[in-house]
Design a protein around this motif. Sequence first.
Motif, PDB file in Angstrom:
ATOM      1  N   SER A  87     -30.820  11.256 -12.933  1.00  0.00           N
ATOM      2  CA  SER A  87     -32.267  11.127 -12.770  1.00  0.00           C
ATOM      3  C   SER A  87     -32.900  10.853 -14.126  1.00  0.00           C
ATOM      4  O   SER A  87     -32.260  11.070 -15.166  1.00  0.00           O
ATOM      5  N   GLY A  88     -34.141  10.418 -14.095  1.00  0.00           N
ATOM      6  CA  GLY A  88     -34.870  10.262 -15.347  1.00  0.00           C
ATOM      7  C   GLY A  88     -34.981  11.590 -16.074  1.00  0.00           C
ATOM      8  O   GLY A  88     -34.843  11.663 -17.301  1.00  0.00           O
ATOM      9  N   MET A  89     -35.204  12.664 -15.325  1.00  0.00           N
ATOM     10  CA  MET A  89     -35.311  13.986 -15.951  1.00  0.00           C
ATOM     11  C   MET A  89     -33.985  14.452 -16.540  1.00  0.00           C
ATOM     12  O   MET A  89     -33.970  15.152 -17.551  1.00  0.00           O
ATOM     13  N   ILE A 101     -33.964  12.708 -19.828  1.00  0.00           N
ATOM     14  CA  ILE A 101     -34.925  13.280 -20.774  1.00  0.00           C
ATOM     15  C   ILE A 101     -34.440  14.644 -21.266  1.00  0.00           C
ATOM     16  O   ILE A 101     -34.392  14.900 -22.474  1.00  0.00           O
ATOM     17  N   TYR A 158     -45.114  12.633 -18.684  1.00  0.00           N
ATOM     18  CA  TYR A 158     -44.652  12.834 -17.314  1.00  0.00           C
ATOM     19  C   TYR A 158     -44.599  14.349 -17.040  1.00  0.00           C
ATOM     20  O   TYR A 158     -44.196  15.129 -17.893  1.00  0.00           O
ATOM     21  N   GLU A 191     -44.382   8.781 -25.187  1.00  0.00           N
ATOM     22  CA  GLU A 191     -44.382   8.061 -23.908  1.00  0.00           C
ATOM     23  C   GLU A 191     -45.485   7.025 -24.040  1.00  0.00           C
ATOM     24  O   GLU A 191     -46.657   7.372 -24.031  1.00  0.00           O
ATOM     25  N   ASP A 197     -40.017   7.886 -23.871  1.00  0.00           N
ATOM     26  CA  ASP A 197     -39.878   7.579 -22.452  1.00  0.00           C
ATOM     27  C   ASP A 197     -40.443   6.167 -22.272  1.00  0.00           C
ATOM     28  O   ASP A 197     -41.649   5.951 -22.370  1.00  0.00           O
ATOM     29  N   SER A 201     -36.687   6.426 -16.700  1.00  0.00           N
ATOM     30  CA  SER A 201     -36.433   6.746 -15.305  1.00  0.00           C
ATOM     31  C   SER A 201     -36.066   5.420 -14.646  1.00  0.00           C
ATOM     32  O   SER A 201     -36.937   4.571 -14.427  1.00  0.00           O
ATOM     33  N   THR A 216     -35.204   5.139 -11.717  1.00  0.00           N
ATOM     34  CA  THR A 216     -35.704   5.244 -10.353  1.00  0.00           C
ATOM     35  C   THR A 216     -36.800   4.206 -10.095  1.00  0.00           C
ATOM     36  O   THR A 216     -36.999   3.763  -8.972  1.00  0.00           O
ATOM     37  N   LYS A 217     -37.517   3.851 -11.166  1.00  0.00           N
ATOM     38  CA  LYS A 217     -38.696   3.009 -11.028  1.00  0.00           C
ATOM     39  C   LYS A 217     -38.283   1.531 -10.979  1.00  0.00           C
ATOM     40  O   LYS A 217     -37.629   1.140 -10.041  1.00  0.00           O
ATOM     41  N   ILE A 237     -32.391   7.584  -7.276  1.00  0.00           N
ATOM     42  CA  ILE A 237     -32.917   8.335  -8.417  1.00  0.00           C
ATOM     43  C   ILE A 237     -31.913   8.176  -9.559  1.00  0.00           C
ATOM     44  O   ILE A 237     -30.705   8.394  -9.349  1.00  0.00           O
ATOM     45  N   ALA A 238     -32.401   7.809 -10.749  1.00  0.00           N
ATOM     46  CA  ALA A 238     -31.475   7.607 -11.873  1.00  0.00           C
ATOM     47  C   ALA A 238     -32.227   7.593 -13.190  1.00  0.00           C
ATOM     48  O   ALA A 238     -33.446   7.376 -13.224  1.00  0.00           O
ATOM     49  N   TRP A 275     -43.193   5.139  -8.403  1.00  0.00           N
ATOM     50  CA  TRP A 275     -43.742   3.794  -8.599  1.00  0.00           C
ATOM     51  C   TRP A 275     -42.585   2.867  -8.981  1.00  0.00           C
ATOM     52  O   TRP A 275     -41.451   3.298  -9.117  1.00  0.00           O
TER      53      TRP A 275
END
Length: 383
Positions: free
Chosen positions: A81-83, A86, A107, A150, A179, A201, A203-204, A213-214, A334
């Motif tokens: 995930s992006g998290m 991070i 975020y 960010e 980010d 992320s 995911t976007k 999710i990545a 998004w």
Amino acid sequence: MDLSYIINCLGEYENSEIPSIAPPLVQTSNFFFKNVEDFRKSLQDEKGNLIYTRGNNPTVEILNKKLATLEGTDEAITLSSGMAAISTAVIANVKAGEHVICVQKPYSWTYKLFVNLLSRFNVEYDFVDGKDIKNIENKIKQNTSLVFLESPNSLTFELQDLKAIATLCKSKNITTIIDNSYCTPLNQNPHKLGIDIVVHSATKYIGGHSDTIAGIICCSSSMMDKIFRNDFLNLGGIISPFNAWLLLRGLRTLQIRLEKIGKTTIEVVQFLEKHEKVTKVHFPFSENHPQYALAKQQMKAASGLFSFESKTKDISKIEKFCNHLKYFKMAVSWGGYESLVFPTCAYVNEDSEQLPINLIRLSIGLEESEVLINDLEEALTFI
Ligand SMILES: *Cc1c(COP(=O)(O)O)cnc(C)c1O
């Protein structure tokens, strides 16, 4: 290297015995060895060898190679995930007793990483308005080890001067992380401006289909050695081979999706900027954005995410507007094929106080601009 070559060819077909056009999905947890000597040799270096998929996997490696090249870093790793990206990048670069400076309104889970998680391990933090580098400079202390950026952020779209901040932090031996999800590697390459670590992320826009999710970490080989060999393997945030395979598929169309979305977004932004029910539009590539010059300087283009403030602050009217939209689905996230609306009046959270109640975020998808503008026009009658 040519962009289409990176997206379509780089890292592929190299060792494959099966001449498949689509990259192989190597859905395995582990890899076997033919003799003890090879096994022993490989076990000495988990980063450089195929041993176990928590470390490396051939499908994931194809993706990593492309992402590092797109971002202009020596290496990249893809996470679940992006998290995960991070938190892994941050945790690898702070220890108890140190101090982190993070830009305001990051975020939401980045905010919570510092406030709720790292504070338990005695890491201090400050959130600053990153529009002016002086605010960062003023907060730097003897024990500051990390600056987290960010640019732009994903609700109010404020920018930081990446080159200037990278130079400042390098002179003080402070690691910088950004980010870069908003821009994707196609529209901004912070490492080339001196930022140490770039996270996304995926995911976007990189996934782009709202089905995966990545996250990604991109950095130099020496930084990656540090992140990979300890914290990445310990925290275990690896992506599954199948999700990496989906990202490879998403990546094929990243450029054309961003082009189409970018064009539509400018038309929608211009429509809203002229609309009497709208007081402000927050979009970095609008001439009305207070940091437009900086945006032009460090970004190649904007993407399809922006926000606007409605004339009314009456929540019931804002609710009617959102409920009435047909093409904009109401959802978080998004960067997918579908247009989305996210009103801040639906977002009650510890970090949401700084946000205007009449702020509404839109993510533009692949629909035609007339369809989206008509949808907004009708719904704006409720405001
Ligand atoms: C979504 C998002 C993240 C978190 O990514 P996940 O893949 O959901 O874990 C981080 N930063 C920004 C700007 C995001 O929009």
